[in-house]
Design an enzyme around this catalytic site. Structure first.
Site, PDB file in Angstrom:
ATOM      1  N   GLY A  13       0.772  -1.243   0.000  1.00  0.00           N
ATOM      2  CA  GLY A  13       0.000   0.000   0.000  1.00  0.00           C
ATOM      3  C   GLY A  13       0.799   1.285   0.000  1.00  0.00           C
ATOM      4  O   GLY A  13       0.306   2.301   0.490  1.00  0.00           O
ATOM      5  N   ASN A  15       1.435   3.029  -2.619  1.00  0.00           N
ATOM      6  CA  ASN A  15       0.694   3.942  -3.507  1.00  0.00           C
ATOM      7  C   ASN A  15      -0.549   4.481  -2.814  1.00  0.00           C
ATOM      8  O   ASN A  15      -0.899   5.654  -2.992  1.00  0.00           O
ATOM      9  CB  ASN A  15       0.337   3.237  -4.821  1.00  0.00           C
ATOM     10  CG  ASN A  15       1.516   3.221  -5.772  1.00  0.00           C
ATOM     11  OD1 ASN A  15       1.893   4.244  -6.321  1.00  0.00           O
ATOM     12  ND2 ASN A  15       2.123   2.056  -5.940  1.00  0.00           N
ATOM     13  N   MET A  91      -4.048  -6.957  -7.103  1.00  0.00           N
ATOM     14  CA  MET A  91      -3.510  -8.101  -7.840  1.00  0.00           C
ATOM     15  C   MET A  91      -4.549  -9.002  -8.504  1.00  0.00           C
ATOM     16  O   MET A  91      -4.258 -10.162  -8.753  1.00  0.00           O
ATOM     17  CB  MET A  91      -2.640  -8.959  -6.901  1.00  0.00           C
ATOM     18  CG  MET A  91      -1.406  -8.249  -6.427  1.00  0.00           C
ATOM     19  SD  MET A  91      -0.373  -7.698  -7.808  1.00  0.00           S
ATOM     20  CE  MET A  91       1.229  -7.895  -7.073  1.00  0.00           C
ATOM     21  N   ILE A  93      -7.262  -9.424 -11.769  1.00  0.00           N
ATOM     22  CA  ILE A  93      -7.743  -8.878 -13.042  1.00  0.00           C
ATOM     23  C   ILE A  93      -9.267  -8.853 -12.992  1.00  0.00           C
ATOM     24  O   ILE A  93      -9.913  -9.828 -12.611  1.00  0.00           O
ATOM     25  CB  ILE A  93      -7.219  -9.720 -14.228  1.00  0.00           C
ATOM     26  CG1 ILE A  93      -5.697  -9.533 -14.329  1.00  0.00           C
ATOM     27  CG2 ILE A  93      -7.908  -9.309 -15.534  1.00  0.00           C
ATOM     28  CD1 ILE A  93      -5.020 -10.386 -15.372  1.00  0.00           C
ATOM     29  N   LEU A  94      -9.834  -7.701 -13.339  1.00  0.00           N
ATOM     30  CA  LEU A  94     -11.288  -7.540 -13.278  1.00  0.00           C
ATOM     31  C   LEU A  94     -11.888  -7.860 -14.644  1.00  0.00           C
ATOM     32  O   LEU A  94     -11.329  -7.505 -15.676  1.00  0.00           O
ATOM     33  CB  LEU A  94     -11.624  -6.111 -12.853  1.00  0.00           C
ATOM     34  CG  LEU A  94     -11.159  -5.764 -11.430  1.00  0.00           C
ATOM     35  CD1 LEU A  94     -11.134  -4.263 -11.215  1.00  0.00           C
ATOM     36  CD2 LEU A  94     -12.043  -6.444 -10.382  1.00  0.00           C
ATOM     37  N   ASN A 108      -5.527   2.602 -13.050  1.00  0.00           N
ATOM     38  CA  ASN A 108      -4.534   1.674 -12.502  1.00  0.00           C
ATOM     39  C   ASN A 108      -3.150   2.283 -12.671  1.00  0.00           C
ATOM     40  O   ASN A 108      -2.907   3.042 -13.610  1.00  0.00           O
ATOM     41  CB  ASN A 108      -4.607   0.347 -13.270  1.00  0.00           C
ATOM     42  CG  ASN A 108      -3.591  -0.668 -12.780  1.00  0.00           C
ATOM     43  OD1 ASN A 108      -3.448  -0.899 -11.570  1.00  0.00           O
ATOM     44  ND2 ASN A 108      -2.850  -1.273 -13.697  1.00  0.00           N
ATOM     45  N   HIS A 110       0.756   1.152 -13.314  1.00  0.00           N
ATOM     46  CA  HIS A 110       1.580   0.014 -13.730  1.00  0.00           C
ATOM     47  C   HIS A 110       3.046   0.466 -13.761  1.00  0.00           C
ATOM     48  O   HIS A 110       3.346   1.516 -14.319  1.00  0.00           O
ATOM     49  CB  HIS A 110       1.140  -0.484 -15.108  1.00  0.00           C
ATOM     50  CG  HIS A 110       1.938  -1.664 -15.555  1.00  0.00           C
ATOM     51  ND1 HIS A 110       1.723  -2.937 -15.061  1.00  0.00           N
ATOM     52  CD2 HIS A 110       2.994  -1.762 -16.405  1.00  0.00           C
ATOM     53  CE1 HIS A 110       2.602  -3.760 -15.604  1.00  0.00           C
ATOM     54  NE2 HIS A 110       3.381  -3.085 -16.424  1.00  0.00           N
ATOM     55  N   GLU A 148     -11.278  -4.040 -20.238  1.00  0.00           N
ATOM     56  CA  GLU A 148     -11.205  -5.497 -20.108  1.00  0.00           C
ATOM     57  C   GLU A 148      -9.834  -6.071 -20.490  1.00  0.00           C
ATOM     58  O   GLU A 148      -9.548  -7.226 -20.217  1.00  0.00           O
ATOM     59  CB  GLU A 148     -12.331  -6.164 -20.920  1.00  0.00           C
ATOM     60  CG  GLU A 148     -12.226  -6.059 -22.431  1.00  0.00           C
ATOM     61  CD  GLU A 148     -12.552  -4.667 -22.990  1.00  0.00           C
ATOM     62  OE1 GLU A 148     -12.879  -3.750 -22.209  1.00  0.00           O
ATOM     63  OE2 GLU A 148     -12.467  -4.519 -24.221  1.00  0.00           O
ATOM     64  N   ALA A 180       8.417   7.971  -9.804  1.00  0.00           N
ATOM     65  CA  ALA A 180       7.286   8.023 -10.748  1.00  0.00           C
ATOM     66  C   ALA A 180       5.939   7.707 -10.090  1.00  0.00           C
ATOM     67  O   ALA A 180       5.050   8.556 -10.047  1.00  0.00           O
ATOM     68  CB  ALA A 180       7.539   7.084 -11.924  1.00  0.00           C
TER      69      ALA A 180
HETATM   70  C1  GRF Z   1       3.414  -1.071  -7.468  1.00  0.00           C
HETATM   71  O1  GRF Z   1       4.648  -1.226  -8.089  1.00  0.00           O
HETATM   72  C2  GRF Z   1       2.330  -0.922  -8.493  1.00  0.00           C
HETATM   73  O2  GRF Z   1       2.719  -0.216  -9.623  1.00  0.00           O
HETATM   74  C3  GRF Z   1       2.055  -2.342  -8.854  1.00  0.00           C
HETATM   75  O3  GRF Z   1       2.174  -3.061  -7.641  1.00  0.00           O
HETATM   76  C4  GRF Z   1       3.012  -2.347  -6.734  1.00  0.00           C
HETATM   77  C5  GRF Z   1       2.191  -2.103  -5.492  1.00  0.00           C
HETATM   78  O4  GRF Z   1       2.866  -1.512  -4.460  1.00  0.00           O
HETATM   79  N1  GRF Z   1       0.823  -2.469  -9.573  1.00  0.00           N
HETATM   80  P1  GRF Z   1       2.109  -0.874  -3.204  1.00  0.00           P
HETATM   81  O5  GRF Z   1       1.163  -1.938  -2.661  1.00  0.00           O
HETATM   82  O6  GRF Z   1       1.369   0.346  -3.657  1.00  0.00           O
HETATM   83  O7  GRF Z   1       3.197  -0.564  -2.234  1.00  0.00           O
END
Ligand code: GRF
Length: 201
Positions: A13, A15, A91, A93-94, A108, A110, A148, A180
Site C-alpha cells: 500500500g 501507492n 492483484m 484482473i477484473l 490503474n 503500472h 477489459e 514516478a
Molecule cells: C506497485 O509497483 C504498483 O505499480 C504495482 O504493484 C506495486 C504495489 O505496491 N501495480 P504498493 O502496494 O502500492 O506498495
C-alpha cells in the site's frame, strides 16, 4: 461535493499512502472514502485505518470465486456511493462485466512505460526483472484507464525513470515508485476526480 474514491489494494500500500498524503494537497477534487482489499493481511489496510478511512476485505475464496467477488465488490462500491475506483497494487484482473460498469472511472498504476513489460503475467517484481533482462535504459510508470484488456486502457500519464548500472529488480522497483508512481498516481487521481465532477454537473 468531492468525488468519492475507492482504492483497491492487495499488498503493502505505498501507492495508497501516496494518495492519503496527497489529500488536501495534490488531491483536492476527490476524497478517499473507502479502501477495499482482496487480501486479509495487506499492510495497506493498516495504512487506511491509521488515516481513519473505512476498509472492507473481500476474499474470493469466501465469495465463490471471481463472479461472487465482483458481485460483492459492486455492492460494496454502491453502498458507499463510490464514483471513481483506483487500483493501487491490486492483484486481481477484473472482468469486462465489471469494468464496463465504470467506463473511464477506473484507473490503474503500472510500473513500466506501457506498452513495454505489461499485460498478463507482468506484475510486481516481474516487471522490473523483465526490464533489466531486456537491457532497456529507461523504464518508468504509467497510469491508465482500466478496461477489459490487462494494462490495455487509455493512457492518462507516464513518467520515465533511468536504469542504473548494478540495479536489481528490488532497487529498480523502489526507484520507479519514488520517482514516478507516488507522484503520478495522486496527480491522475486529481485529474480523474475533477473530470468526474465536471461531467456530473
Ligand atoms: C506497485 O509497483 C504498483 O505499480 C504495482 O504493484 C506495486 C504495489 O505496491 N501495480 P504498493 O502496494 O502500492 O506498495
Amino acid at each position: 461535493m468531492k468525488t468519492k474514491i475507492a482504492v483497491l489494494v492487495s499488498g503493502g500500500g505505498t501507492n495508497l499512502q501516496a494518495l492519503i498524503d496527497a489529500q488536501g494537497k495534490t488531491l483536492v477534487s476527490g476524497e478517499i472514502a473507502l479502501v477495499v482489499s482482496n487480501s486479509a493481511g495487506a499492510y495497506a489496510l493498516e495504512r487506511a485505518k491509521k488515516a481513519g478511512i473505512p476498509t472492507v476485505t473481500l476474499l474470493k475464496k469466501e465469495l465463490g470465486g471471481q463472479e461472487g467477488f465482483e458481485a460483492a465488490l459492486v455492492q460494496t462500491l454502491e453502498d458507499n456511493g463510490i464514483q471513481v475506483i483506483i487500483l493501487a497494487g491490486f492483484m486481481t484482473i477484473l472482468s469486462e462485466h465489471f469494468t464496463s460498469r465504470y467506463p473511464r472511472r477506473i484507473i490503474n498504476i503500472h510500473p513500466s512505460l506501457i506498452p513495454s513489460f505489461c499485460g498478463e503475467g507482468y506484475y510486481g517484481l516481474r516487471v522490473h526483472q523483465a526490464a533489466l533482462a531486456r537491457g532497456v535504459k529507461l523504464t518508468g510508470a504509467t497510469v491508465h484507464f482500466v478496461n477489459e484488456i490487462p494494462d490495455g486502457g487509455e493512457i492518462i500519464a507516464q513518467k520515465a525513470v533511468a536504469i542504473q548500472p548494478g540495479d536489481t529488480p528490488e532497487i529498480l522497483q523502489r526507484r520507479v515508485m519514488e520517482q514516478a508512481e507516488w507522484i503520478l498516481l495522486p496527480q491522475a487521481a486529481e485529474e480523474v476526480s475533477k473530470l468526474y465532477m465536471e461531467e456530473s454537473r
